[in-house]
Every structure is written in C-alpha cells, then in structure tokens.
Scaffold this motif. Structure first.
Motif, PDB file in Angstrom:
ATOM      1  N   SER A  36       2.269   3.933  -4.913  1.00 26.33           N
ATOM      2  CA  SER A  36       1.020   4.534  -4.454  1.00 26.33           C
ATOM      3  C   SER A  36       1.261   5.955  -3.967  1.00 26.33           C
ATOM      4  O   SER A  36       2.333   6.284  -3.454  1.00 26.33           O
ATOM      5  N   GLN A  37       0.251   6.780  -4.128  1.00 27.84           N
ATOM      6  CA  GLN A  37       0.314   8.136  -3.613  1.00 27.84           C
ATOM      7  C   GLN A  37      -0.007   8.123  -2.117  1.00 27.84           C
ATOM      8  O   GLN A  37      -0.626   7.214  -1.603  1.00 27.84           O
ATOM      9  N   GLY A  38       0.431   9.157  -1.431  1.00 23.73           N
ATOM     10  CA  GLY A  38       0.140   9.237  -0.001  1.00 23.73           C
ATOM     11  C   GLY A  38       1.190   8.513   0.824  1.00 23.73           C
ATOM     12  O   GLY A  38       2.121   7.886   0.304  1.00 23.73           O
ATOM     13  N   ASN A  39       1.050   8.628   2.118  1.00 21.56           N
ATOM     14  CA  ASN A  39       2.027   8.068   3.040  1.00 21.56           C
ATOM     15  C   ASN A  39       1.819   6.567   3.239  1.00 21.56           C
ATOM     16  O   ASN A  39       0.690   6.108   3.360  1.00 21.56           O
ATOM     17  N   TRP A  40       2.915   5.832   3.269  1.00 19.25           N
ATOM     18  CA  TRP A  40       2.826   4.417   3.592  1.00 19.25           C
ATOM     19  C   TRP A  40       2.475   4.267   5.068  1.00 19.25           C
ATOM     20  O   TRP A  40       2.662   5.180   5.875  1.00 19.25           O
ATOM     21  N   LYS A  41       1.972   3.081   5.456  1.00 17.18           N
ATOM     22  CA  LYS A  41       1.463   2.899   6.813  1.00 17.18           C
ATOM     23  C   LYS A  41       2.213   1.840   7.610  1.00 17.18           C
ATOM     24  O   LYS A  41       2.365   1.984   8.823  1.00 17.18           O
ATOM     25  N   PHE A  42       2.675   0.758   6.935  1.00 19.58           N
ATOM     26  CA  PHE A  42       3.299  -0.348   7.660  1.00 19.58           C
ATOM     27  C   PHE A  42       4.675  -0.681   7.071  1.00 19.58           C
ATOM     28  O   PHE A  42       4.890  -0.564   5.862  1.00 19.58           O
ATOM     29  N   TYR A  43       5.557  -1.114   7.961  1.00 22.49           N
ATOM     30  CA  TYR A  43       6.836  -1.706   7.577  1.00 22.49           C
ATOM     31  C   TYR A  43       6.845  -3.140   8.082  1.00 22.49           C
ATOM     32  O   TYR A  43       6.351  -3.439   9.170  1.00 22.49           O
ATOM     33  N   GLN A  44       7.429  -4.044   7.284  1.00 21.96           N
ATOM     34  CA  GLN A  44       7.548  -5.437   7.702  1.00 21.96           C
ATOM     35  C   GLN A  44       8.637  -6.100   6.877  1.00 21.96           C
ATOM     36  O   GLN A  44       9.059  -5.569   5.847  1.00 21.96           O
TER      37      GLN A  44
END
Length: 246
Positions: free
Chosen positions: A18-26
C-alpha cells in the motif's frame, strides 16, 4: 526482523505494498489454523452481498484461527501489554472485493475484556470477549452468551517444506474486508510468508451453533500451525455504495 526488513520482503505478495505510511504494528503468534470446505450457497447467507465468495478450484472454505496477539501498537507508540497482548480466535472466510482477494470475519473473539473494547473502537471489527485458556498444546474458549465453545489439544510437528497451492491460498492473505451498517471497510496488511509446520490434533471440539451449517464436523479438512508473523497494517479505507470516503 525490523520493520524495514519486513517491508522489503515482498516477493510472496499478490500485489504491491500500500502507498502511504503504515499505522499499526502487531504480532500474530503461535497460530493454529483449522480449515473446512463449505457449500458456497450456505456461506452466502453469512457474507455481505458486496463481497464475492473466493473459491479455490471451485470450493469455498471457512477457517478458524486461534493465536496470540502481541505487541499491537500505533506506529510511533510503544505497546502496552495489559491491552496489546491477548489470545484471539477468529472464524473467517475467503472473499474478493474490487478484484482484491482477502478475508472476511464471521466471528472474532478476544480473551481480555479491555482489549476487545479498545480493538472494537479503533478498528470497528466485531470483537467480543470470551473466556480463553492457552497452555502448551491446549487452547480452550467459552462464550456463554453465544454458547460458543472451542477445545483443542495438539502436537506441533516438523516444518512444511513444500507448501501446496491450497496451503498458500488459505494462509497468505493480505487484505481484510469487514462490513458496518453503511460501509465496507478494507484493511491492507503486510508480513513475511507464514512459517508453516505440521500439526496433529489429538482432540477437537468446535461448537459455534450459529455456524452449524458451515462447520459440520470436529474434524477439519486441513490444518496448519505457525510460530507467527510480525504484521504491518495500514489505516482502513471506507467504501460506501461504490464511493470512496476518507
């Protein structure tokens, strides 16, 4: 692995990141996958009309995935174990939306009340609390409101060296689609390919009365085990009757 290393490992993916910044880590750790073939017409009763049932060689599937969620956090914040770490069970099926393959949750349970509330508010996923117990080779869950019950005992075997196309189709999914009253929410995720192991089930009770038409046996048609993956997730995208909202 570091996040940068994970993001650079993409050869196994069906489409680009995906384009753009990732939001979550898990992290999705110590995952048991139980898979059943199901009748497509029966499955359609549980899936929104906007989602197309995804088939493998003409067959539809439903899977129960029992694992331990750990270290879930926002991109720039640390994890908080009383909320970020909990056992989870989801029952999912395989769908396509706007020509993209992914999964759709028929049921999603968490083993910590506050974690379920936080996850539901942040993601709009239909989390609910169930009493869970996990130990070496044992995973149990009980939800008295729905009369849902899971009790499995298992032994982990050797790594699977040669995965079949069905193995890949069932476990390597990089999008989640979920409905609300007005929208279809989509979530793109990324992780390295699941490390897969053989698993032997010694005992299995799978009792989800709402899905008796789908899960008709305590003996799955296929099973997997994985030590787990580190997962990067992007923010949800929302679609309303074909129009994209942010």
């Amino acid at each position: 692995m570091t996040v940068k290393q994970i993001l650079k490992t993409t050869e196994h993916r069906p489409w680009e990141l995906s384009q753009g910044n990732w939001k979550f880590y898990q992290e999705w750790n110590n995952a048991v996958f139980l898979h059943w073939r199901v009748e497509p017409e029966e499955l359609k009763k549980f899936v929104p009309d906007e989602l197309e049932i995804d088939l493998h060689n003409g067959e539809a599937w439903v899977s129960l995935v029992a694992f331990t969620m750990e270290k879930i956090r926002y991109r720039y914040l640390p994890s908080f174990p009383p909320i970020s770490d909990f056992d989870e069970i989801n029952i999912r099926t395989y769908v396509r939306y706007r020509d993209k393959p992914g999964v759709y949750f028929l049921s999603i349970e968490g083993g910590t009340k506050i974690s379920c509330e936080v996850a539901k508010r942040l993601s709009e996923l239909p989390y609910r609390y169930s009493t869970m117990n996990r130990d070496k080779g044992i995973y149990t869950s009980l939800n008295q409101n729905y009369n849902d019950h899971l009790n499995i005992k298992y032994t982990i075997g050797s790594p699977v060296r040669d995965r079949t196309p069905l193995d890949h189709w069932l476990i390597e999914r990089y999008a989640l689609f979920q409905d609300t009253e007005r929208t279809i929410n989509t979530f793109d995720i990324h992780h390295v390919a699941w490390p897969v192991y053989d698993i032997q089930l010694h005992h299995a009770e799978v009792n989800y009365p709402r899905f008796n038409g789908l899960i008709r046996s305590n003996k799955p048609d296929k099973i997997h085990y994985s030590t787990g993956v580190q997962v990067i997730a992007w923010d949800k995208e929302t679609y309303l009757q074909g129009s994209k909202e942010h």
